[in-house]
Design a protein around this motif. Structure first.
Motif, PDB file in Angstrom:
ATOM      1  N   THR A  61     -39.710 -46.765  17.470  1.00 14.54           N
ATOM      2  CA  THR A  61     -38.672 -47.839  18.085  1.00 14.54           C
ATOM      3  C   THR A  61     -38.738 -48.539  17.340  1.00 14.54           C
ATOM      4  OG1 THR A  61     -39.602 -46.688  20.169  1.00 14.54           O
ATOM      5  CG2 THR A  61     -38.204 -48.378  20.517  1.00 14.54           C
ATOM      6  N   VAL A  62     -37.737 -48.952  16.481  1.00 20.01           N
ATOM      7  CA  VAL A  62     -37.159 -50.463  15.779  1.00 20.01           C
ATOM      8  C   VAL A  62     -36.020 -51.121  16.856  1.00 20.01           C
ATOM      9  CG1 VAL A  62     -38.422 -49.485  13.878  1.00 20.01           C
ATOM     10  CG2 VAL A  62     -35.664 -48.893  14.720  1.00 20.01           C
ATOM     11  N   PHE A  63     -36.419 -52.250  16.446  1.00 15.47           N
ATOM     12  CA  PHE A  63     -35.572 -53.638  16.834  1.00 15.47           C
ATOM     13  C   PHE A  63     -34.036 -53.849  15.452  1.00 15.47           C
ATOM     14  CE2 PHE A  63     -38.534 -53.931  19.541  1.00 15.47           C
ATOM     15  CZ  PHE A  63     -37.725 -54.439  20.824  1.00 15.47           C
ATOM     16  N   VAL A  64     -32.813 -53.068  15.778  1.00 17.91           N
ATOM     17  CA  VAL A  64     -31.359 -53.990  15.463  1.00 17.91           C
ATOM     18  C   VAL A  64     -31.130 -54.926  15.231  1.00 17.91           C
ATOM     19  CG1 VAL A  64     -29.427 -52.034  14.013  1.00 17.91           C
ATOM     20  CG2 VAL A  64     -32.125 -50.948  14.074  1.00 17.91           C
ATOM     21  N   THR A  65     -31.070 -55.576  14.604  1.00 17.05           N
ATOM     22  CA  THR A  65     -29.955 -56.581  14.748  1.00 17.05           C
ATOM     23  C   THR A  65     -28.195 -56.061  14.288  1.00 17.05           C
ATOM     24  OG1 THR A  65     -31.414 -58.057  13.744  1.00 17.05           O
ATOM     25  CG2 THR A  65     -29.285 -58.647  14.288  1.00 17.05           C
ATOM     26  N   ARG A  66     -27.757 -56.215  15.522  1.00 18.29           N
ATOM     27  CA  ARG A  66     -25.990 -55.706  15.354  1.00 18.29           C
ATOM     28  C   ARG A  66     -25.081 -56.883  16.112  1.00 18.29           C
ATOM     29  NH1 ARG A  66     -25.450 -49.427  18.112  1.00 18.29           N
ATOM     30  NH2 ARG A  66     -27.023 -48.841  16.090  1.00 18.29           N
ATOM     31  N   TYR A  67     -24.126 -56.797  15.375  1.00 19.29           N
ATOM     32  CA  TYR A  67     -23.126 -58.143  15.981  1.00 19.29           C
ATOM     33  C   TYR A  67     -21.673 -57.388  16.843  1.00 19.29           C
ATOM     34  CZ  TYR A  67     -25.674 -59.681  11.962  1.00 19.29           C
ATOM     35  OH  TYR A  67     -26.509 -60.381  11.027  1.00 19.29           O
ATOM     36  N   ARG A 102     -29.893 -58.254  19.404  1.00 18.41           N
ATOM     37  CA  ARG A 102     -31.091 -56.956  19.074  1.00 18.41           C
ATOM     38  C   ARG A 102     -30.915 -55.434  20.408  1.00 18.41           C
ATOM     39  NH1 ARG A 102     -36.712 -59.414  17.230  1.00 18.41           N
ATOM     40  NH2 ARG A 102     -36.902 -56.813  16.412  1.00 18.41           N
ATOM     41  N   LYS A 152     -33.017 -52.584  20.791  1.00 14.10           N
ATOM     42  CA  LYS A 152     -33.824 -51.294  20.239  1.00 14.10           C
ATOM     43  C   LYS A 152     -33.452 -49.906  20.496  1.00 14.10           C
ATOM     44  CE  LYS A 152     -37.453 -50.717  23.104  1.00 14.10           C
ATOM     45  NZ  LYS A 152     -38.380 -50.901  25.138  1.00 14.10           N
ATOM     46  N   THR A 153     -33.603 -49.012  19.543  1.00 16.00           N
ATOM     47  CA  THR A 153     -33.153 -47.871  18.601  1.00 16.00           C
ATOM     48  C   THR A 153     -34.489 -47.136  18.849  1.00 16.00           C
ATOM     49  OG1 THR A 153     -32.923 -49.014  16.405  1.00 16.00           O
ATOM     50  CG2 THR A 153     -30.947 -48.474  17.988  1.00 16.00           C
ATOM     51  N   ARG A 157     -35.839 -44.299  15.591  1.00 19.36           N
ATOM     52  CA  ARG A 157     -36.064 -43.056  14.870  1.00 19.36           C
ATOM     53  C   ARG A 157     -36.754 -42.241  14.440  1.00 19.36           C
ATOM     54  NH1 ARG A 157     -34.250 -48.563  10.257  1.00 19.36           N
ATOM     55  NH2 ARG A 157     -32.565 -48.720  11.198  1.00 19.36           N
TER      56      ARG A 157
END
Length: 88
Positions: free
Chosen positions: A53-59, A67, A69-70, A72
């Motif tokens: 589980t990682v946190f990704v920054t989106r806009y 942020r 949570k996805t 992978r």
């Protein structure tokens, strides 16, 4: 007189047990020879799927970051050891 009879019976039984203790069956005759086997440790590799589980920054549409949570997945090569019977 009874002590003498008991003593004679006990010595007779002890003599029978002493003679019967040297039979050929107890020496191991009549049985097939056993194979001596050893075990060897074998290492093989297996592919496994792991999840993280990682946190990704989106806009968003205005350009503001947020942020998310996805999860992978990635494939890992894992060593697996096992014992294999080796006969000699």
């Amino acid at each position: 007189m009874t002590n003498l009879k008991k003593t004679l019976v006990l010595t007779f039984l002890a003599g029978i047990f002493a003679v019967s203790g040297s039979s050929t069956v107890s020496a191991g005759y009549g049985y097939p020879p056993q194979r001596h086997c050893k075990y060897k440790q074998i290492t093989s590799y297996q592919y496994q799927t792991r999840y993280q589980t990682v946190f990704v920054t989106r806009y968003d549409h205005c350009g503001k970051p947020f942020r998310v949570k996805t999860v992978r997945s990635f494939i890992v090569k894992v060593p697996v050891t096992r014992l294999v019977k080796v006969g000699y």
